[in-house]
Design a protein around this motif. Structure first.
Motif, PDB file in Angstrom:
ATOM      1  N   VAL A 174       0.830  -1.194   0.000  1.00 39.35           N
ATOM      2  CA  VAL A 174       0.000   0.000   0.000  1.00 39.35           C
ATOM      3  C   VAL A 174       0.872   1.256   0.000  1.00 39.35           C
ATOM      4  O   VAL A 174       1.821   1.365   0.794  1.00 39.35           O
ATOM      5  CB  VAL A 174      -0.930   0.024   1.222  1.00 39.35           C
ATOM      6  CG1 VAL A 174      -1.635   1.368   1.356  1.00 39.35           C
ATOM      7  CG2 VAL A 174      -1.944  -1.111   1.128  1.00 39.35           C
ATOM      8  N   ILE A 175       0.555   2.204  -0.875  1.00 37.98           N
ATOM      9  CA  ILE A 175       1.147   3.543  -0.855  1.00 37.98           C
ATOM     10  C   ILE A 175      -0.009   4.495  -0.570  1.00 37.98           C
ATOM     11  O   ILE A 175      -0.873   4.701  -1.423  1.00 37.98           O
ATOM     12  CB  ILE A 175       1.848   3.875  -2.180  1.00 37.98           C
ATOM     13  CG1 ILE A 175       2.963   2.858  -2.452  1.00 37.98           C
ATOM     14  CG2 ILE A 175       2.411   5.294  -2.154  1.00 37.98           C
ATOM     15  CD1 ILE A 175       3.567   2.948  -3.840  1.00 37.98           C
ATOM     16  N   ASP A 176      -0.033   5.031   0.649  1.00 38.14           N
ATOM     17  CA  ASP A 176      -1.212   5.754   1.127  1.00 38.14           C
ATOM     18  C   ASP A 176      -0.978   7.253   1.156  1.00 38.14           C
ATOM     19  O   ASP A 176       0.014   7.728   1.708  1.00 38.14           O
ATOM     20  CB  ASP A 176      -1.582   5.268   2.530  1.00 38.14           C
ATOM     21  CG  ASP A 176      -2.810   5.981   3.073  1.00 38.14           C
ATOM     22  OD1 ASP A 176      -3.760   6.182   2.299  1.00 38.14           O
ATOM     23  OD2 ASP A 176      -2.803   6.360   4.262  1.00 38.14           O
ATOM     24  N   ASN A 177      -1.938   7.992   0.590  1.00 41.45           N
ATOM     25  CA  ASN A 177      -1.815   9.445   0.517  1.00 41.45           C
ATOM     26  C   ASN A 177      -2.412  10.162   1.731  1.00 41.45           C
ATOM     27  O   ASN A 177      -2.243  11.366   1.876  1.00 41.45           O
ATOM     28  CB  ASN A 177      -2.509   9.956  -0.750  1.00 41.45           C
ATOM     29  CG  ASN A 177      -2.160  11.378  -1.080  1.00 41.45           C
ATOM     30  OD1 ASN A 177      -0.992  11.713  -1.269  1.00 41.45           O
ATOM     31  ND2 ASN A 177      -3.157  12.248  -1.126  1.00 41.45           N
ATOM     32  N   SER A 178      -3.099   9.459   2.610  1.00 38.62           N
ATOM     33  CA  SER A 178      -3.708  10.107   3.770  1.00 38.62           C
ATOM     34  C   SER A 178      -2.661  10.352   4.853  1.00 38.62           C
ATOM     35  O   SER A 178      -1.523   9.895   4.764  1.00 38.62           O
ATOM     36  CB  SER A 178      -4.840   9.240   4.333  1.00 38.62           C
ATOM     37  OG  SER A 178      -4.329   8.202   5.149  1.00 38.62           O
ATOM     38  N   GLN A 212       5.973   7.922  -8.012  1.00 39.68           N
ATOM     39  CA  GLN A 212       7.434   7.837  -7.870  1.00 39.68           C
ATOM     40  C   GLN A 212       7.815   6.815  -6.795  1.00 39.68           C
ATOM     41  O   GLN A 212       8.809   6.100  -6.942  1.00 39.68           O
ATOM     42  CB  GLN A 212       8.006   9.204  -7.526  1.00 39.68           C
ATOM     43  CG  GLN A 212       8.007  10.180  -8.686  1.00 39.68           C
ATOM     44  CD  GLN A 212       8.565  11.541  -8.252  1.00 39.68           C
ATOM     45  OE1 GLN A 212       8.060  12.174  -7.326  1.00 39.68           O
ATOM     46  NE2 GLN A 212       9.598  11.993  -8.934  1.00 39.68           N
ATOM     47  N   ILE A 213       7.045   6.758  -5.715  1.00 37.78           N
ATOM     48  CA  ILE A 213       7.285   5.745  -4.681  1.00 37.78           C
ATOM     49  C   ILE A 213       7.101   4.351  -5.271  1.00 37.78           C
ATOM     50  O   ILE A 213       7.894   3.435  -5.013  1.00 37.78           O
ATOM     51  CB  ILE A 213       6.369   5.957  -3.469  1.00 37.78           C
ATOM     52  CG1 ILE A 213       6.735   7.246  -2.733  1.00 37.78           C
ATOM     53  CG2 ILE A 213       6.452   4.770  -2.507  1.00 37.78           C
ATOM     54  CD1 ILE A 213       5.738   7.643  -1.644  1.00 37.78           C
ATOM     55  N   ALA A 214       6.052   4.174  -6.071  1.00 34.29           N
ATOM     56  CA  ALA A 214       5.815   2.876  -6.708  1.00 34.29           C
ATOM     57  C   ALA A 214       6.970   2.503  -7.628  1.00 34.29           C
ATOM     58  O   ALA A 214       7.408   1.336  -7.665  1.00 34.29           O
ATOM     59  CB  ALA A 214       4.497   2.911  -7.480  1.00 34.29           C
ATOM     60  N   GLU A 215       7.487   3.475  -8.367  1.00 33.17           N
ATOM     61  CA  GLU A 215       8.641   3.211  -9.235  1.00 33.17           C
ATOM     62  C   GLU A 215       9.854   2.819  -8.414  1.00 33.17           C
ATOM     63  O   GLU A 215      10.585   1.878  -8.767  1.00 33.17           O
ATOM     64  CB  GLU A 215       8.941   4.457 -10.069  1.00 33.17           C
ATOM     65  CG  GLU A 215       7.863   4.804 -11.089  1.00 33.17           C
ATOM     66  CD  GLU A 215       8.033   6.177 -11.705  1.00 33.17           C
ATOM     67  OE1 GLU A 215       7.398   6.436 -12.745  1.00 33.17           O
ATOM     68  OE2 GLU A 215       8.805   6.996 -11.159  1.00 33.17           O
ATOM     69  N   LEU A 216      10.065   3.526  -7.317  1.00 31.55           N
ATOM     70  CA  LEU A 216      11.190   3.225  -6.421  1.00 31.55           C
ATOM     71  C   LEU A 216      11.039   1.830  -5.820  1.00 31.55           C
ATOM     72  O   LEU A 216      12.013   1.059  -5.740  1.00 31.55           O
ATOM     73  CB  LEU A 216      11.259   4.282  -5.319  1.00 31.55           C
ATOM     74  CG  LEU A 216      12.317   4.114  -4.239  1.00 31.55           C
ATOM     75  CD1 LEU A 216      13.721   4.231  -4.829  1.00 31.55           C
ATOM     76  CD2 LEU A 216      12.116   5.158  -3.133  1.00 31.55           C
ATOM     77  N   LEU A 217       9.830   1.501  -5.383  1.00 31.39           N
ATOM     78  CA  LEU A 217       9.560   0.184  -4.816  1.00 31.39           C
ATOM     79  C   LEU A 217       9.879  -0.910  -5.830  1.00 31.39           C
ATOM     80  O   LEU A 217      10.498  -1.928  -5.500  1.00 31.39           O
ATOM     81  CB  LEU A 217       8.101   0.107  -4.386  1.00 31.39           C
ATOM     82  CG  LEU A 217       7.615  -1.215  -3.795  1.00 31.39           C
ATOM     83  CD1 LEU A 217       8.239  -1.450  -2.424  1.00 31.39           C
ATOM     84  CD2 LEU A 217       6.088  -1.215  -3.688  1.00 31.39           C
ATOM     85  N   GLY A 218       9.478  -0.699  -7.066  1.00 34.23           N
ATOM     86  CA  GLY A 218       9.759  -1.681  -8.106  1.00 34.23           C
ATOM     87  C   GLY A 218      11.248  -1.869  -8.320  1.00 34.23           C
ATOM     88  O   GLY A 218      11.737  -3.006  -8.402  1.00 34.23           O
ATOM     89  N   ARG A 219      11.981  -0.775  -8.397  1.00 33.60           N
ATOM     90  CA  ARG A 219      13.428  -0.858  -8.648  1.00 33.60           C
ATOM     91  C   ARG A 219      14.167  -1.539  -7.504  1.00 33.60           C
ATOM     92  O   ARG A 219      15.050  -2.369  -7.725  1.00 33.60           O
ATOM     93  CB  ARG A 219      14.014   0.541  -8.862  1.00 33.60           C
ATOM     94  CG  ARG A 219      13.604   1.219 -10.150  1.00 33.60           C
ATOM     95  CD  ARG A 219      14.494   2.412 -10.430  1.00 33.60           C
ATOM     96  NE  ARG A 219      14.485   3.400  -9.367  1.00 33.60           N
ATOM     97  CZ  ARG A 219      13.625   4.411  -9.283  1.00 33.60           C
ATOM     98  NH1 ARG A 219      12.684   4.542 -10.213  1.00 33.60           N
ATOM     99  NH2 ARG A 219      13.689   5.286  -8.299  1.00 33.60           N
TER     100      ARG A 219
END
Length: 342
Positions: free
Chosen positions: A93-97, A328-335
């Protein structure tokens, strides 16, 4: 490697922007799901230039099993219920709240500032996205802190109504129209009239007289920067539809000239320096809408302290302040992690 992605809160302003940015940045997607409350179930949302349409699914019945990443843009209430369920199902989960930001076991990430902190995400399988006003500020602070060590920050924000969601934007539009046609002006989203006005009040008041928005900037900056920087903030809502601006005063432990600061900012990731000492030689909110960068202008010396600088910082709050940072967090997580685990 391509990922199975869920966007939760897909019908809101930030959720729609997340879908736009996933497409713009060609995030590697094997499958994507748009999820929202039951009120939006069955609605269709456009995704990507090819005109793909996504049917909105009801979060109450959605199964996160088999999905890799869930981008949450649904607020603290739904995040409290469904983010742990998604995480337990193996979907990161990447949460914006604001719900998880100060949780010791949840990384609070701005990829240009503290990418290494994402390595702790497995403790909860949740990663927090910071407050919009904090995100753009720390992008500017980090390279300067590395050069001269920041002691203290005094920031005044000029935050657009889109930070309060679609209801905030609608209220500014309706009040502005009412002013010109002579209709009564009503306020429901904001505590006072926002059209042709500014309101020094964002979020709820705390016991010390600060607002929660101001408190967030203090504690989130320290967590992201991993430094005991003294921060004091005044957060103000202004009649701008999109784009947050900040006047930032910085006191350093060591000398840092204006020219050196400009050089550092010009080369820093995520920053665009537009700083000409002439009419129009700076960036305003309307010019940053739809852009990825955090813009810096008006870098100048503060003569009232031994080592001080002032600067002007502007960013699209729906992008870097929310949706872009999450992607960008999702991209970082993938890398850093998901590709290794595959």
């Amino acid at each position: 490697m391509a990922y199975k992605v869920v966007v939760v809160g897909a019908t809101g302003s930030v959720g729609r922007e997340m879908l736009n940015i996933l497409a713009e940045r060609q995030f590697p997607i094997a499958e994507i799901a748009a999820v929202a409350s039951g009120r939006s179930q069955g609605d269709m949302i456009d995704f990507g230039e090819a005109g793909q349409e996504l049917k909105v699914q009801n979060i109450e019945h959605f199964d996160f099993t088999g999905y890799d990443i869930a981008l949450f843009a649904a607020g603290s209430g739904p995040a409290k219920i469904y983010a742990p369920k998604a995480a337990a199902a193996g979907c990161t989960v990447i949460d914006n709240s604001s719900l998880f930001r100060m949780d010791h076991d949840v990384p609070l990430i701005v990829p240009e500032v503290n990418p290494q902190a994402i390595d702790g995400y497995k403790r909860r399988n949740i990663i927090a996205n910071p407050n919009c006003s904090t995100a753009q500020m720390v992008v500017a602070l980090k390279p300067l802190h590395d050069a001269a060590t920041i002691k203290r920050v005094v920031v005044s924000t000029y935050q657009s109504v889109s930070g309060a969601g679609k209801a905030g934007m609608d209220e500014l539009f309706e009040q502005t129209r009412a002013v010109f046609v002579g209709d009564p002006k009503t306020s429901s989203k904001f505590t006072k009239q926002i059209a042709f006005n500014v309101i020094p009040h964002i979020d709820s008041f705390m016991d010390d007289g600060s607002t929660k928005e101001e408190w967030k900037m203090v504690v989130e900056t320290r967590k992201i920067m991993a430094a005991e920087i003294e921060v004091t903030a005044t957060c103000v809502r202004v009649p701008v539809f999109v784009g947050h601006s900040e006047a930032i005063n910085i006191e350093f432990e060591r000398p840092l000239s204006v020219a050196e600061a400009q050089r550092i900012l010009r080369e820093a990731p995520g920053i665009m320096l537009i700083d000409k000492r002439e009419d129009g030689g700076y960036i305003t909110p309307i010019e940053c809408v739809g852009e990825y960068a955090t813009y810096i202008s008006r870098v100048r010396k503060d003569p009232t302290v031994p080592h001080g600088l002032n600067l002007w910082c502007v960013s699209d709050n729906l992008r870097k302040g929310a949706a872009l940072n999450a992607v960008q967090i999702a991209e970082l997580l993938g890398r850093r992690h998901l590709q290794k685990a595959a």
